[in-house]
Design an enzyme around this catalytic site. Sequence first.
Site, PDB file in Angstrom:
ATOM      1  N   HIS A   1      -7.600   0.405  -4.265  1.00  0.00           N
ATOM      2  CA  HIS A   1      -8.346   1.208  -3.290  1.00  0.00           C
ATOM      3  C   HIS A   1      -8.808   2.436  -4.050  1.00  0.00           C
ATOM      4  CE1 HIS A   1      -6.451  -0.163   0.797  1.00  0.00           C
ATOM      5  NE2 HIS A   1      -7.101  -1.130   0.180  1.00  0.00           N
TER       6      HIS A   1
ATOM      7  N   HIS B   1     -11.646   4.917   2.218  1.00  0.00           N
ATOM      8  CA  HIS B   1     -12.325   5.656   3.280  1.00  0.00           C
ATOM      9  C   HIS B   1     -13.558   6.359   2.726  1.00  0.00           C
ATOM     10  CE1 HIS B   1      -8.013   6.220   4.989  1.00  0.00           C
ATOM     11  NE2 HIS B   1      -8.395   4.966   4.973  1.00  0.00           N
TER      12      HIS B   1
ATOM     13  N   HIS C   1       0.857  -1.200   0.000  1.00  0.00           N
ATOM     14  CA  HIS C   1       0.000   0.000   0.000  1.00  0.00           C
ATOM     15  C   HIS C   1       0.886   1.241   0.000  1.00  0.00           C
ATOM     16  CE1 HIS C   1      -2.852   3.012   1.491  1.00  0.00           C
ATOM     17  NE2 HIS C   1      -3.818   2.173   1.169  1.00  0.00           N
TER      18      HIS C   1
HETATM   19  C1  CS2 Z   1      -5.106   3.052   4.634  1.00  0.00           C
HETATM   20  C2  CS2 Z   1      -4.301   2.122   5.469  1.00  0.00           C
HETATM   21  O1  CS2 Z   1      -6.406   2.225   2.964  1.00  0.00           O
HETATM   22  C3  CS2 Z   1      -6.365   2.514   4.134  1.00  0.00           C
HETATM   23  O2  CS2 Z   1      -7.318   2.438   4.901  1.00  0.00           O
HETATM   24  O3  CS2 Z   1      -5.432   4.192   5.257  1.00  0.00           O
HETATM   25  O4  CS2 Z   1      -4.799   2.029   6.744  1.00  0.00           O
HETATM   26  C4  CS2 Z   1      -4.086   0.765   4.881  1.00  0.00           C
HETATM   27  O5  CS2 Z   1      -5.064  -0.117   5.308  1.00  0.00           O
HETATM   28  C5  CS2 Z   1      -2.758   0.181   5.245  1.00  0.00           C
HETATM   29  O6  CS2 Z   1      -1.762   1.114   5.091  1.00  0.00           O
HETATM   30  C6  CS2 Z   1      -2.429  -1.024   4.411  1.00  0.00           C
HETATM   31  O7  CS2 Z   1      -1.385  -1.736   4.973  1.00  0.00           O
HETATM   32 MN    MN Z   2      -5.939   2.897   0.915  1.00  0.00          MN
END
Ligand code: CS2
Ligand code: MN
Length: 357
Positions: free
Chosen positions: A271, A317, A206
Amino acid sequence: MKMVFRWYGEGNDSVTLKQIKQIPGVEGLVWSLHDVPAGEEWPMDKILDYKRLADEHGFHLKVVESVNVHEDIKLGLPSRDKYIENYKRTIEKLAKVGVKVICYNFMPIFDWIRTDLFKEMEDGSTALFFDKAKIESMAAEDLVRNINENSAFTMPGWEPERLQRIAPLFEAYKNVSEEDLFNHLQYFLEQIIPVAEAHDIKMAIHPDDPPYSVFGLPRIVTNRDNIQRLLGLVDSPYNGITLCSGSLGANPGNDVAAMVREFAGRIPFAHIRNVKVYENGDFIETSHRSSDGTVDIADVVRAYHENGYTGFARPDHGRHIWDEQCRPGYGLYDRALGIMYLWGVWDALERVKEGRG
Ligand code: CS2
Ligand code: MN
């Protein structure tokens, strides 16, 4: 594009599996064992409990987010080898319940960084917000306190127990450069990728969020050139990325759609979310709609579509809307709206392709 939805587990999420079931087109859960500390081998009985629960509701468990990487691996300490061994054992176990993608990150100390978890927007909704000037003048300890005081849930990457002793962690990174971090990532990948390959699980790193150094810590998964470099560290389709449009999009210099076009074959997990970046570098998470943020999400989806994307995707998010009480960024309503936007763009592109546009 196969749609999945992040769920934090029973008692650890305000959203229920029954609710997720009613979002169109969601086939699987994006999951993790959030109570297993980074570096430890995941217990098989807990993995199987999760599997049973998912089966009961008709969801697959093909995408894990995240199997977190122990700090000693990122620091390149001699103790890293035992944590890497544990990581390999976890990969082997996850293969047994059909996991195909493991999302992870290589960010020192913290995961994502925001100054406000519930910043009020003009329409009365709230969202995660990053105040650049505030971060630059703030002590990391204060931010940790602020984050933990304002969330009813513990957030991955912000575990109060782990961050209680933050000063020694900062001390440990004092002489770690970005170049060192690349080397430590290479060491990790050289050991992990053959195991992932043998078990047909794609590793998907990520990006750093935000995609630049904060609190003087090194960060390397930040832009096109660095992504190209890390993909070459071990040149295998099993060494992939989680292309997070919101994380990379927090730097307007990153052309997210162009990255999708360039790296499509190495993105097992997408994402997709939007972010509005202001001139002073502050940014806020917005709805998925292109016109609401800085990232042209419709074009990002088009880039996936052009490449015949068959990987997994999730809305990332969301804002907190309609007075929902939830984990910061992880409510039901706005993420469900986000999914419908993604499907809307995708289905329209399908019609055009079929000549029915
Ligand atoms: C990010 C991270 O996509 C998200 O929610 O904000 O929290 C992500 O889950 C991690 O960095 C992945 O390892
Ligand atoms: Mn993300």
